[in-house]
Design a protein around this motif. Structure first.
Motif, PDB file in Angstrom:
ATOM      1  N   ILE A 254     -32.816  78.516  28.725  1.00  0.00           N
ATOM      2  CA  ILE A 254     -31.382  78.368  28.438  1.00  0.00           C
ATOM      3  C   ILE A 254     -30.575  78.677  29.691  1.00  0.00           C
ATOM      4  CG2 ILE A 254     -29.469  79.334  27.098  1.00  0.00           C
ATOM      5  CD1 ILE A 254     -31.555  79.641  24.791  1.00  0.00           C
ATOM      6  N   LYS A 255     -30.975  79.720  30.410  1.00  0.00           N
ATOM      7  CA  LYS A 255     -30.277  80.087  31.638  1.00  0.00           C
ATOM      8  C   LYS A 255     -30.372  78.959  32.666  1.00  0.00           C
ATOM      9  CE  LYS A 255     -30.296  83.569  35.262  1.00  0.00           C
ATOM     10  NZ  LYS A 255     -31.018  84.707  35.823  1.00  0.00           N
ATOM     11  N   ASN A 256     -31.514  78.276  32.708  1.00  0.00           N
ATOM     12  CA  ASN A 256     -31.709  77.185  33.659  1.00  0.00           C
ATOM     13  C   ASN A 256     -31.128  75.868  33.179  1.00  0.00           C
ATOM     14  OD1 ASN A 256     -32.961  78.849  35.482  1.00  0.00           O
ATOM     15  ND2 ASN A 256     -35.002  78.445  34.706  1.00  0.00           N
ATOM     16  N   GLY A 257     -30.412  75.880  32.071  1.00  0.00           N
ATOM     17  CA  GLY A 257     -29.708  74.689  31.634  1.00  0.00           C
ATOM     18  C   GLY A 257     -30.463  73.808  30.660  1.00  0.00           C
ATOM     19  N   ARG A 258     -31.634  74.220  30.214  1.00  0.00           N
ATOM     20  CA  ARG A 258     -32.329  73.420  29.210  1.00  0.00           C
ATOM     21  C   ARG A 258     -31.598  73.522  27.881  1.00  0.00           C
ATOM     22  NH1 ARG A 258     -38.762  74.165  29.839  1.00  0.00           N
ATOM     23  NH2 ARG A 258     -38.972  73.018  31.750  1.00  0.00           N
ATOM     24  N   ASP A 259     -31.676  72.482  27.150  1.00  0.00           N
ATOM     25  CA  ASP A 259     -31.023  72.417  25.849  1.00  0.00           C
ATOM     26  C   ASP A 259     -31.663  73.426  24.887  1.00  0.00           C
ATOM     27  OD1 ASP A 259     -31.204  70.506  23.020  1.00  0.00           O
ATOM     28  OD2 ASP A 259     -29.268  70.982  23.933  1.00  0.00           O
ATOM     29  N   TYR A 260     -30.821  74.137  24.130  1.00  0.00           N
ATOM     30  CA  TYR A 260     -31.307  75.138  23.178  1.00  0.00           C
ATOM     31  C   TYR A 260     -32.225  74.501  22.137  1.00  0.00           C
ATOM     32  CZ  TYR A 260     -31.393  78.612  19.482  1.00  0.00           C
ATOM     33  OH  TYR A 260     -31.796  79.487  18.528  1.00  0.00           O
ATOM     34  N   ALA A 261     -31.848  73.336  21.612  1.00  0.00           N
ATOM     35  CA  ALA A 261     -32.648  72.663  20.583  1.00  0.00           C
ATOM     36  C   ALA A 261     -34.030  72.314  21.121  1.00  0.00           C
ATOM     37  CB  ALA A 261     -31.934  71.415  20.078  1.00  0.00           C
ATOM     38  N   GLU A 262     -34.079  71.854  22.379  1.00  0.00           N
ATOM     39  CA  GLU A 262     -35.358  71.509  22.998  1.00  0.00           C
ATOM     40  C   GLU A 262     -36.242  72.754  23.125  1.00  0.00           C
ATOM     41  OE1 GLU A 262     -36.938  70.248  27.402  1.00  0.00           O
ATOM     42  OE2 GLU A 262     -34.973  69.494  26.785  1.00  0.00           O
ATOM     43  N   THR A 263     -35.652  73.857  23.547  1.00  0.00           N
ATOM     44  CA  THR A 263     -36.393  75.107  23.688  1.00  0.00           C
ATOM     45  C   THR A 263     -36.879  75.596  22.333  1.00  0.00           C
ATOM     46  OG1 THR A 263     -35.108  75.691  25.635  1.00  0.00           O
ATOM     47  CG2 THR A 263     -36.250  77.485  24.521  1.00  0.00           C
ATOM     48  N   ARG A 264     -36.018  75.532  21.343  1.00  0.00           N
ATOM     49  CA  ARG A 264     -36.373  75.966  19.980  1.00  0.00           C
ATOM     50  C   ARG A 264     -37.520  75.109  19.425  1.00  0.00           C
ATOM     51  NH1 ARG A 264     -36.777  80.192  17.278  1.00  0.00           N
ATOM     52  NH2 ARG A 264     -36.810  79.808  15.085  1.00  0.00           N
ATOM     53  N   GLU A 265     -37.467  73.812  19.699  1.00  0.00           N
ATOM     54  CA  GLU A 265     -38.521  72.899  19.251  1.00  0.00           C
ATOM     55  C   GLU A 265     -39.856  73.261  19.908  1.00  0.00           C
ATOM     56  OE1 GLU A 265     -39.546  68.297  20.049  1.00  0.00           O
ATOM     57  OE2 GLU A 265     -37.505  68.686  19.324  1.00  0.00           O
ATOM     58  N   ARG A 266     -39.808  73.581  21.192  1.00  0.00           N
ATOM     59  CA  ARG A 266     -41.026  73.961  21.915  1.00  0.00           C
ATOM     60  C   ARG A 266     -41.630  75.234  21.327  1.00  0.00           C
ATOM     61  NH1 ARG A 266     -42.076  76.619  27.118  1.00  0.00           N
ATOM     62  NH2 ARG A 266     -39.882  77.113  27.217  1.00  0.00           N
ATOM     63  N   ILE A 267     -40.783  76.199  21.016  1.00  0.00           N
ATOM     64  CA  ILE A 267     -41.250  77.448  20.427  1.00  0.00           C
ATOM     65  C   ILE A 267     -41.867  77.185  19.055  1.00  0.00           C
ATOM     66  CG2 ILE A 267     -40.492  79.668  19.478  1.00  0.00           C
ATOM     67  CD1 ILE A 267     -38.470  79.765  21.818  1.00  0.00           C
ATOM     68  N   GLU A 268     -41.256  76.323  18.261  1.00  0.00           N
ATOM     69  CA  GLU A 268     -41.784  75.988  16.938  1.00  0.00           C
ATOM     70  C   GLU A 268     -43.143  75.310  17.039  1.00  0.00           C
ATOM     71  OE1 GLU A 268     -40.838  76.892  13.866  1.00  0.00           O
ATOM     72  OE2 GLU A 268     -39.401  78.124  14.974  1.00  0.00           O
ATOM     73  N   ARG A 269     -43.324  74.434  18.046  1.00  0.00           N
ATOM     74  CA  ARG A 269     -44.618  73.776  18.239  1.00  0.00           C
ATOM     75  C   ARG A 269     -45.702  74.802  18.558  1.00  0.00           C
ATOM     76  NH1 ARG A 269     -41.736  69.893  21.355  1.00  0.00           N
ATOM     77  NH2 ARG A 269     -42.651  70.797  23.227  1.00  0.00           N
ATOM     78  N   VAL A 270     -45.362  75.791  19.378  1.00  0.00           N
ATOM     79  CA  VAL A 270     -46.326  76.836  19.723  1.00  0.00           C
ATOM     80  C   VAL A 270     -46.671  77.659  18.481  1.00  0.00           C
ATOM     81  CG1 VAL A 270     -46.645  78.967  21.033  1.00  0.00           C
ATOM     82  CG2 VAL A 270     -45.693  76.959  22.143  1.00  0.00           C
ATOM     83  N   LYS A 271     -45.672  78.002  17.680  1.00  0.00           N
ATOM     84  CA  LYS A 271     -45.918  78.771  16.454  1.00  0.00           C
ATOM     85  C   LYS A 271     -46.817  77.990  15.499  1.00  0.00           C
ATOM     86  CE  LYS A 271     -41.729  81.589  16.200  1.00  0.00           C
ATOM     87  NZ  LYS A 271     -40.493  81.808  15.435  1.00  0.00           N
ATOM     88  N   GLN A 272     -46.594  76.682  15.385  1.00  0.00           N
ATOM     89  CA  GLN A 272     -47.417  75.854  14.503  1.00  0.00           C
ATOM     90  C   GLN A 272     -48.854  75.803  15.008  1.00  0.00           C
ATOM     91  OE1 GLN A 272     -45.362  72.122  14.316  1.00  0.00           O
ATOM     92  NE2 GLN A 272     -43.918  72.834  12.760  1.00  0.00           N
ATOM     93  N   ALA A 273     -49.007  75.703  16.326  1.00  0.00           N
ATOM     94  CA  ALA A 273     -50.357  75.676  16.901  1.00  0.00           C
ATOM     95  C   ALA A 273     -51.073  76.997  16.632  1.00  0.00           C
ATOM     96  CB  ALA A 273     -50.286  75.397  18.403  1.00  0.00           C
TER      97      ALA A 273
END
Length: 140
Positions: A28-47
């Protein structure tokens, strides 16, 4: 030496959750979209959950099923899933199925009792009317 699954996984998952939270803050600090980051975290949790579910499929359990006036099953061991049709003292039948799985990112046992589903812990007891189901996780 034998280790229980939660002895290894709980600290590992806690560390992973902290690491991903830190990564999200950096994203988020580096300007990535919050939704994109949240989606990435959700994919890791699912894995992680899928990996945990795979581990649950090979765990061994013992089940005891009792009616107030009958003992149907005593410490019967199972791995993967358990299924049994019981005839109660009043003549009615109950179809019982136990399946270890991940539910809301927690290891649980799904108890299906004649079409109704509830969730139990890996070492727990539950009652459903006159029927009592007890499950214990066995050491590997």
């Amino acid at each position: 030496m034998q280790f229980r699954l939660k002895t290894i996984l709980v600290p590992t998952l806690a560390f992973a959750a902290g690491a991903f939270a830190a990564a999200a803050a950096i994203d988020i600090k580096n300007g990535r979209d919050y939704a994109e980051t949240r989606e990435r975290i959700e994919r890791v949790k699912q894995a992680q959950a899928q990996g945990m579910e795979e581990a649950l499929r090979v765990k061994r359990f013992a089940v005891s099923i009792d009616e107030v006036s009958n003992k149907f099953v005593f410490a019967e061991r199972f791995e993967g899933s358990f299924e049994k049709t019981l005839t109660m003292s009043d003549g009615s039948t109950r179809n019982i199925r136990l399946t270890p799985l991940m539910h809301k990112n927690e290891p649980r046992i799904a108890l299906e009792d004649s079409g109704k589903r509830t969730y139990m812990g890996l070492n727990s007891t539950t009652t459903n009317g006159k029927l009592m189901v007890q499950v214990r996780e066995l050491a590997d």
